[in-house]
Design a protein around this motif. Structure first.
Motif, PDB file in Angstrom:
ATOM      1  N   GLY A  32       0.820  -1.213   0.000  1.00 16.52           N
ATOM      2  CA  GLY A  32       0.000   0.000   0.000  1.00 16.52           C
ATOM      3  C   GLY A  32       0.848   1.255   0.000  1.00 16.52           C
ATOM      4  N   VAL A  36       1.083   4.387  -2.658  1.00 18.66           N
ATOM      5  CA  VAL A  36       0.956   5.776  -2.219  1.00 18.66           C
ATOM      6  C   VAL A  36       2.166   6.590  -2.675  1.00 18.66           C
ATOM      7  N   ILE A  71      -3.580   3.296   2.361  1.00 18.46           N
ATOM      8  CA  ILE A  71      -4.595   3.721   1.391  1.00 18.46           C
ATOM      9  C   ILE A  71      -5.555   4.725   2.043  1.00 18.46           C
ATOM     10  N   TRP A  74      -3.824   8.019   2.250  1.00 17.08           N
ATOM     11  CA  TRP A  74      -3.771   8.584   0.902  1.00 17.08           C
ATOM     12  C   TRP A  74      -5.113   9.215   0.530  1.00 17.08           C
TER      13      TRP A  74
END
Length: 197
Positions: A32, A36, A71, A74
């Motif tokens: 993840g 990002v 996530i 982000w």
């Protein structure tokens, strides 16, 4: 400096941790974080999700759980900066030519052009295999490393279908940098096979 090297390192470390059943959550977090850091790996992260699922359903669920914190952060960032959790930063590009181009297709991906295919592989300006022809050995070593081959294919597909496949004014194939560790797995396998003969 660009984030491609960092993203490639995070993605590869996530892959290595997925090979050990003890670390799926950390592997997901690293994958993840790779996304990002660099959108270039957007298609490669799901490949590692499939790898996790093929190893075990529980591991895949834990891997997915690990994806959530980076996530979520982000998405909070996108919401604060661009007005929505799925409003990608590249859609707010300062250059109107790029902003319009990125707005077309799926996530800014277009039909690949022959110039992009050749340019990112063998051209003297940006060709990955022009600069490091030894990486071509990876193709011979991927028979037992389908995951690495699939990750490289995913990164390559994104790079050649990107609106900005030339990667701006940079020299070299910077969008392909995250696939180098995965190429090296194939190279190492090919060398081992030769040594075994």
């Amino acid at each position: 400096l660009y984030s491609h090297v960092f993203a490639g390192g995070l993605l590869f470390l996530g892959f290595l941790l997925l090979r050990d059943a003890r670390w799926p959550v950390l592997a997901g977090t690293l994958c993840g974080a790779a996304f990002v850091c660099d959108f270039v790996v957007v298609l490669a992260v799901p490949v590692l999700g499939v790898f996790a699922l093929r190893k075990s359903t529980r591991g895949a669920l834990l891997w997915g759980l690990g994806l959530l914190p980076p996530i979520a952060l982000w998405m909070l960032y996108n919401n604060a900066c661009f007005g929505g959790p799925l409003q990608f930063g590249f859609l707010a590009h300062a250059d109107p030519r790029y902003a319009a181009a990125y707005g077309r297709g799926f996530l800014g991906m277009q039909v690949p052009e022959a110039a992009a295919l050749l340019g990112l592989t063998f051209s003297a300006a940006r060709g990955l295999f022009f600069f490091t022809p030894a990486l071509l050995l990876s193709f011979a070593g991927w028979r037992k490393n389908w995951v690495c081959a699939a990750v490289c294919a995913a990164i390559f597909v994104f790079a050649v279908t990107s609106v900005d496949c030339r990667a701006g004014s940079a020299y070299g194939p910077r969008y392909l940098v995250p696939m180098i560790p995965f190429l090296l797995v194939g190279v190492a396998s090919a060398v081992r096979e030769v040594e075994a003969d």
